[in-house]
Write a protein that holds these residues in place. Sequence first.
Motif, PDB file in Angstrom:
ATOM      1  N   GLN A   1      -7.851   0.155   1.935  1.00  0.00           N
ATOM      2  CA  GLN A   1      -7.965  -1.148   2.582  1.00  0.00           C
ATOM      3  C   GLN A   1      -8.877  -1.036   3.790  1.00  0.00           C
ATOM      4  O   GLN A   1      -8.643  -0.234   4.698  1.00  0.00           O
ATOM      5  CB  GLN A   1      -6.588  -1.665   3.006  1.00  0.00           C
ATOM      6  CG  GLN A   1      -6.622  -3.080   3.556  1.00  0.00           C
ATOM      7  CD  GLN A   1      -5.256  -3.615   3.903  1.00  0.00           C
ATOM      8  OE1 GLN A   1      -4.320  -2.864   4.164  1.00  0.00           O
ATOM      9  NE2 GLN A   1      -5.111  -4.929   3.901  1.00  0.00           N
TER      10      GLN A   1
ATOM     11  N   TYR B   1      -0.391   4.443  -7.975  1.00  0.00           N
ATOM     12  CA  TYR B   1      -1.730   3.974  -7.624  1.00  0.00           C
ATOM     13  C   TYR B   1      -2.083   4.400  -6.199  1.00  0.00           C
ATOM     14  O   TYR B   1      -1.217   4.517  -5.351  1.00  0.00           O
ATOM     15  CB  TYR B   1      -1.812   2.441  -7.647  1.00  0.00           C
ATOM     16  CG  TYR B   1      -1.160   1.766  -8.814  1.00  0.00           C
ATOM     17  CD1 TYR B   1       0.217   1.553  -8.845  1.00  0.00           C
ATOM     18  CD2 TYR B   1      -1.918   1.295  -9.882  1.00  0.00           C
ATOM     19  CE1 TYR B   1       0.825   0.915  -9.905  1.00  0.00           C
ATOM     20  CE2 TYR B   1      -1.309   0.653 -10.958  1.00  0.00           C
ATOM     21  CZ  TYR B   1       0.057   0.464 -10.955  1.00  0.00           C
ATOM     22  OH  TYR B   1       0.644  -0.184 -12.012  1.00  0.00           O
TER      23      TYR B   1
ATOM     24  N   LEU C   1      -7.553  -4.982  -1.123  1.00  0.00           N
ATOM     25  CA  LEU C   1      -7.283  -3.604  -1.523  1.00  0.00           C
ATOM     26  C   LEU C   1      -8.193  -3.225  -2.691  1.00  0.00           C
ATOM     27  O   LEU C   1      -8.333  -3.986  -3.645  1.00  0.00           O
ATOM     28  CB  LEU C   1      -5.816  -3.461  -1.952  1.00  0.00           C
ATOM     29  CG  LEU C   1      -4.792  -3.303  -0.844  1.00  0.00           C
ATOM     30  CD1 LEU C   1      -4.697  -4.536   0.024  1.00  0.00           C
ATOM     31  CD2 LEU C   1      -3.435  -2.940  -1.418  1.00  0.00           C
TER      32      LEU C   1
ATOM     33  N   PHE D   1      -7.538   2.567   5.829  1.00  0.00           N
ATOM     34  CA  PHE D   1      -6.091   2.560   5.640  1.00  0.00           C
ATOM     35  C   PHE D   1      -5.834   2.754   4.158  1.00  0.00           C
ATOM     36  O   PHE D   1      -6.400   2.049   3.329  1.00  0.00           O
ATOM     37  CB  PHE D   1      -5.534   1.222   6.127  1.00  0.00           C
ATOM     38  CG  PHE D   1      -4.040   1.147   6.149  1.00  0.00           C
ATOM     39  CD1 PHE D   1      -3.373   0.257   5.333  1.00  0.00           C
ATOM     40  CD2 PHE D   1      -3.297   1.944   7.001  1.00  0.00           C
ATOM     41  CE1 PHE D   1      -1.985   0.165   5.355  1.00  0.00           C
ATOM     42  CE2 PHE D   1      -1.916   1.864   7.036  1.00  0.00           C
ATOM     43  CZ  PHE D   1      -1.259   0.973   6.203  1.00  0.00           C
TER      44      PHE D   1
ATOM     45  N   PHE E   1       4.881  -0.806  -2.631  1.00  0.00           N
ATOM     46  CA  PHE E   1       3.959  -0.039  -1.802  1.00  0.00           C
ATOM     47  C   PHE E   1       4.667   0.827  -0.773  1.00  0.00           C
ATOM     48  O   PHE E   1       5.756   0.475  -0.281  1.00  0.00           O
ATOM     49  CB  PHE E   1       3.015  -0.994  -1.062  1.00  0.00           C
ATOM     50  CG  PHE E   1       1.972  -1.609  -1.944  1.00  0.00           C
ATOM     51  CD1 PHE E   1       2.269  -2.687  -2.760  1.00  0.00           C
ATOM     52  CD2 PHE E   1       0.677  -1.093  -1.959  1.00  0.00           C
ATOM     53  CE1 PHE E   1       1.309  -3.249  -3.576  1.00  0.00           C
ATOM     54  CE2 PHE E   1      -0.299  -1.649  -2.769  1.00  0.00           C
ATOM     55  CZ  PHE E   1       0.020  -2.722  -3.578  1.00  0.00           C
ATOM     56  N   GLY E   2       4.011   1.919  -0.413  1.00  0.00           N
ATOM     57  CA  GLY E   2       4.420   2.720   0.721  1.00  0.00           C
ATOM     58  C   GLY E   2       3.928   2.077   2.009  1.00  0.00           C
ATOM     59  O   GLY E   2       3.309   1.011   1.988  1.00  0.00           O
ATOM     60  N   GLN E   3       4.183   2.735   3.119  1.00  0.00           N
ATOM     61  CA  GLN E   3       3.826   2.163   4.421  1.00  0.00           C
ATOM     62  C   GLN E   3       2.415   2.500   4.852  1.00  0.00           C
ATOM     63  O   GLN E   3       1.962   2.034   5.891  1.00  0.00           O
ATOM     64  CB  GLN E   3       4.840   2.620   5.469  1.00  0.00           C
ATOM     65  CG  GLN E   3       6.225   2.033   5.233  1.00  0.00           C
ATOM     66  CD  GLN E   3       7.159   2.325   6.384  1.00  0.00           C
ATOM     67  OE1 GLN E   3       7.308   3.474   6.801  1.00  0.00           O
ATOM     68  NE2 GLN E   3       7.792   1.299   6.913  1.00  0.00           N
TER      69      GLN E   3
ATOM     70  N   LEU F   1      -3.189   3.042   0.942  1.00  0.00           N
ATOM     71  CA  LEU F   1      -1.882   2.611   0.468  1.00  0.00           C
ATOM     72  C   LEU F   1      -1.601   3.199  -0.904  1.00  0.00           C
ATOM     73  O   LEU F   1      -2.436   3.130  -1.807  1.00  0.00           O
ATOM     74  CB  LEU F   1      -1.822   1.087   0.379  1.00  0.00           C
ATOM     75  CG  LEU F   1      -1.634   0.346   1.694  1.00  0.00           C
ATOM     76  CD1 LEU F   1      -2.073  -1.094   1.566  1.00  0.00           C
ATOM     77  CD2 LEU F   1      -0.186   0.427   2.139  1.00  0.00           C
TER      78      LEU F   1
ATOM     79  N   TYR G   1      -4.736   2.869  -3.224  1.00  0.00           N
ATOM     80  CA  TYR G   1      -5.647   1.822  -2.807  1.00  0.00           C
ATOM     81  C   TYR G   1      -6.217   2.153  -1.437  1.00  0.00           C
ATOM     82  O   TYR G   1      -5.569   2.776  -0.607  1.00  0.00           O
ATOM     83  CB  TYR G   1      -4.941   0.469  -2.707  1.00  0.00           C
ATOM     84  CG  TYR G   1      -4.586  -0.154  -4.023  1.00  0.00           C
ATOM     85  CD1 TYR G   1      -3.365   0.116  -4.638  1.00  0.00           C
ATOM     86  CD2 TYR G   1      -5.465  -1.020  -4.660  1.00  0.00           C
ATOM     87  CE1 TYR G   1      -3.031  -0.465  -5.843  1.00  0.00           C
ATOM     88  CE2 TYR G   1      -5.138  -1.614  -5.874  1.00  0.00           C
ATOM     89  CZ  TYR G   1      -3.922  -1.327  -6.455  1.00  0.00           C
ATOM     90  OH  TYR G   1      -3.595  -1.902  -7.650  1.00  0.00           O
TER      91      TYR G   1
END
Lengths: 112, 116
Positions: free
Chosen positions: A37, A33, A43, A88, A103-105, A90, A35
């Motif tokens: 933000q 996915y 999100l 941002f 999730f990644g960073q 994600l 997202y």
Amino acid sequence: DGGITQSPKYLFRKEGQNVTLSCEQNLNHDAMYWYRQDPGQGLRLIYYSQIVNDFQKGDIAEGYSVSREKKESFPLTVTSAQKNPTAFYLCASSRTLYTEAFFGQGTRLTVV
Amino acid sequence: AQTVTQSQPEMSVQEAETVTLSCTYDTSENNYYLFWYKQPPSRQMILVIRQEAYKQQNATENRFSVNFQKAAKSFSLKISDSQLGDTAMYFCAFMNVGYNTDKLIFGTGTRLQVFP
């Protein structure tokens, strides 16, 4: 260690340019996915993919594109058609669509 | 359409105390999952706890527990013995299970500050 890697952490783009955000996972997850933000908002889903070579639009897909040529990779391209790309971003993956996402960073994209 | 509402933009609690974060959702479906995610200042999203709608028993994970009220469509998160490291944004999320399921829907988040 297994996980999700997003790169770069910070990205600057000039207006009118396309830019690609990288997302790689080694968790052997089928679903991935993207997202977005924004401050004060939750999100919002841009695109998602259940399986290689298949992906679906989320709620805010306009101005974005994705590909899923490999199970491990789900890059996101922010095109010049995206009117307000500063945000941002994600990336997440899950074993299937029905299990929790990891999730990644994140990547902070700024248009200059 | 499914929606997730977090009505508390900000909360604060003193270290070692207990705090409850609220979440309500709207769906016409009967089978779904609910999640609480934590986003600390590093901005890494971390899964805190998960609840399956078909389970009547409330989920617990160490100091974190939920109060799942299916009829009221309420899914609150209780943090016991709050620690400074609990300071973060907390997001409630909903995922439908079924033919037309496809995505995780998030609330707008609650910013929790834990004070010493």
